[in-house]
Scaffold this active site. Sequence first.
Site: not given
Ligand SMILES: Nc1nc2c(ncn2[C@H]2C[C@H](O)[C@@H](COP(=O)(O)OP(=O)(O)OP(=O)(O)O)O2)c(=O)[nH]1
Length: 209
Positions: A86
């Site tokens: 996270d």
């Molecule tokens: N490709 C990319 N992604 C980034 C960057 N900075 C942050 N992120 C993404 C990584 C994570 O997918 C998201 C952060 O949000 P979360 O930790 O809640 O994860 P998310 O909801 O996307 O997926 P998950 O909860 O693990 O199913 O932002 C960046 O510079 N490049």
Amino acid sequence: MSGRQSCLRPVVLASGSAARRDMLSQAGIAAVLQPPGLDEAPLKAELRAAGATADETALALARAKAEAALRQWPAGRAAPVVIAADQVLTCGGEWYDKPADLAAARRQLLALRGRTHRLTSAAIVWAGEDSPWQAVDSADLTMRRFGDAALDACLARDPQAALATVGGYRMEGPGLQLFERFEGDWFTILGMPLLPVIARLRHLGVVPE
Ligand SMILES: Nc1nc2c(ncn2[C@H]2C[C@H](O)[C@@H](COP(=O)(O)OP(=O)(O)OP(=O)(O)O)O2)c(=O)[nH]1
């Protein structure tokens, strides 16, 4: 054995994050993708109300995602090694979440313009121990006082980033043009402290020493 994964246990990435999927895959780690399907908002709000720090919150959310993925794992299959993560964005005491739409992303990026914000990324690797292995790391990113034209060009070139990332930008994409500098680990910025996770997988025998 060559550089192939040596563990008989499947590796599950409890995430729907393309960034986390790609960083594991590019590092040669084959993982079964199992988005946790967790509504993070109420847990995040509860943690914040209880005074949890960004580190504590990111770790708790990562653990909740790992637990959600384990609950979905088919009974009778070999118990997996679960990886979850996270990321929390904070700036000047404010906490920011993934923008709901492009307009929210634009407002959020304007709020971060000319300031330094912190990305705190936590990871859990759970191989059935009573308590999972965990790591948390932060990076500090300083945005330029970019003009509206630069912001609008970035959003137009990479609208997906605005909705798929906590900051509304992708550092490996046009979003980099909004920055002056950053201090910290690249993978922590992308969403997971990858090298400590790989070291844990080595310890577990998933990848060779
Ligand atoms: N490709 C990319 N992604 C980034 C960057 N900075 C942050 N992120 C993404 C990584 C994570 O997918 C998201 C952060 O949000 P979360 O930790 O809640 O994860 P998310 O909801 O996307 O997926 P998950 O909860 O693990 O199913 O932002 C960046 O510079 N490049």
